[in-house]
Enzyme design. Sequence first.
Site: not given
Lengths: 622, 213
Positions: A25, A87, A184, A206
């Site tokens: 992850d 990210k 994810e 999420d």
Amino acid sequence: MALLQIAEPGMSSAPHQHRLAVGIDLGTTNSLVASVRSGTAVCLTDAQGRALLPSVVRYHSSGAVDVGDLAQQSQAEDSRNTIVSVKRFMGRGVSDVAHIENAPYDFVDAPGMLQIRTCAGVRSPVEVSAEILRVLRARAEASLGGPLVGAVVTVPAYFDEAQRQATKEAARLAGLEVLRLLNEPTAAAIAYGLDHAVEGVYAVFDLGGGTFDISILRLTQGVFEVLATNGDAALGGDDFDHRVFCWLLEQCGLHQLGPRDTRLLLTKAREAKEALTLHASARVTAQLDNGEVIEATLTSEIFTDITRTLVQKTLAPTRKALRDAALQVSDVKGVVMVGGSTRMPQIQQAVGAFFGCEPLNNLDPDKVVALGAAMQADVLAGNKAAGDDWLLLDVIPLSLGIETMGELVERIVPRNSTLPVARAQEFTTFKDGQTAMRFHVVQGERERVGDCRSLAHFELRGIPPMVAGAARIRVMFQVDADGLLSVTAREISTGVEAAVSVKPAFGLADEDISRMLRDSFEHAKEDMHLRALNEARVDAQRLIEAVHSALEADHELLESEERAAIDCRIEELQSAMKSEDHRAVKTATDALNRVTDTFAARRMDRQVAQVLKGRRVNELDF
Amino acid sequence: MSKTNAAAEKVLTFKPTAALTRCVWRVAAMSTPFDATSAALDHFALFGLPQRYAIDQRALEQSYRDVQTKVHPDRFAQASAAEQRVSLQWATRANEAYQTLRDPLQRARHLLELRGVDCGLETNTAMPADFLMQQMQWREALEEACDDRDLAALEQLAQELAQQTSARLQHLAQHLDGVRDDLAAAGELRCLIFMQKFSLAIDDAREGIEGHA
């Protein structure tokens, strides 16, 4: 799960070797690596027993690189060279990133993707991410005791093509074989679904550090089917921190902070936000660079107030996802909460109110994605017996299209198409004797090209001169199981084939990639040639094994001369593997692959035919 | 209605570059399996289902899953490049077939194609006069509801549309499976596709109002 395995006579094979594969992850705030050990997915920890690796990378002028906690501690003192939340920059240009003026970095606006000037040189977000992945890979290999066959790396479901490509590139740079890019929320659904053996329609909400995804899935026996996904690739906990940061500036009458103070106050803002998860108010104190001490008290009410619009921003994508899945709120059996930011009571309340049910919080929101990815990696590595595994059907989050007249977008692959998907469209020439055509590939839901993401421009040349309208150019979009696109165009009316293949590279030219590889080898003190040779040999060995087992199972599908050709190529490959030339190994690998094409096709035809045999009869008349 | 016509004959141009003639013209949209000579690939046959409009959804789903279980790229993550390529093609084809068959309008269109009937979706925009009147009334009602931000009116419109859609779907089924009349079916299908687009417009309007609530 089978408790004991009964081997049928003649069916027993050599004891199955467990292949080492991990799930990673790669988060905005923290990253994790997990693997399946003795049938259970676990997060792998560092020497200090920590599972979470802060996604922070610090560059030193000496060339040394810190990753994780050490880098995080130096955030305030060396903010310019300490990259956090990288990210957010993946596959993005300077103009794409919100609040970029608050980031204390020296950005270089390269085409396609921004870069950051550090004391160790200019770095792309891909390289920064690769540093994080490299640490996780080393951790996994130390912990599992051997080299990995590959990794499943997770990405936000709402990541576009550019962001996915960048992530895959980062993994490649870190020396990881990417078995699959996995969304994810889908990873979370696997972990949740398998742990709780649930069936029915579930939503996965999420909210991470920098991204928001909502996915609607149907879970049935052995099948995870994503019905729709939506989200916001630039909405996460960081934005809540930023609201608190702005509030602090206003409360304390501050303007124009230096990079160090900015970083300090953003950290304080995050701490205050986290404190509010359990307390009604949080006190903020900080000493600025100039010695000034600031103080403020953030209450739950104020926080709710200043972040209300952010919470609302999660609900519009949620509505859209339901609509795309053609479902009502009442069809959803449960909402699985994922990502550290779902700990905020404001989010829990909003989600509970929207779905009219208590959100499901029984899995650790920080770890569930890595655990699900590890389970999928175990399946992809071939460690699970057929029947004991599951099928995952995911979708493409954003539509793909081509620019047409008036800067409008002609949609070719609609969003939420189940992967893999291919669509073709035919075009023809507009002028007599036209021999070339130019295409612009875009991604997004808006009608105007300017509002969508530009993925690639490509040209098709060598069209035979014909009168206008006579040529038939077939443009084909193929999106693979990773959600990655390739485009081909071909002139078909005359039988003359002029084909181009586009793998959009998003500003990362081939030279960039080879430079990064070179740099990373120098940094890791690895021998580039040796690694290339090793990788080529591993690939070759894997192919030989795959072909052997295919021959064992289905040799009768081959004529004797076809069999001889394959055997011959295997021998050639085996002798190439003994050489030191990785190119020779690669060439022989490709040759073996080519000679098995027809065989592979026949095997698959037979498989599909077998699936449907026996059913056809009883279902013809229902 | 002219809008559809324009869409069908859209002239595509691309940003100017000196070396190229940039204008291309769209011929036809088509969904596509890997086979270049694909026009009449039979999606029903792929799943072992009879070639007709009425479909056993459960059998379709089951067949689809069975096929994907065998061909999906996840099954071939460790296989040779040749096998991975074949797997990608098959899984793509299975998705294509499944998506087509589970949607009533796409299924009808596919069935007509297999029967060699041109539905004229891109070229034939002639509609019955009463249908056109109905369309105009609906469009006006939609505009009015949007101006007044009237969610209840939108809801009512959506319901009316749903009722008419299901009535027309029944006619479509009769034309395709019962007393066979493929041309009438094609006409019905064209109306239904208009109604589907209108339904999306209602959804957009709802979303616009809810989004600003």
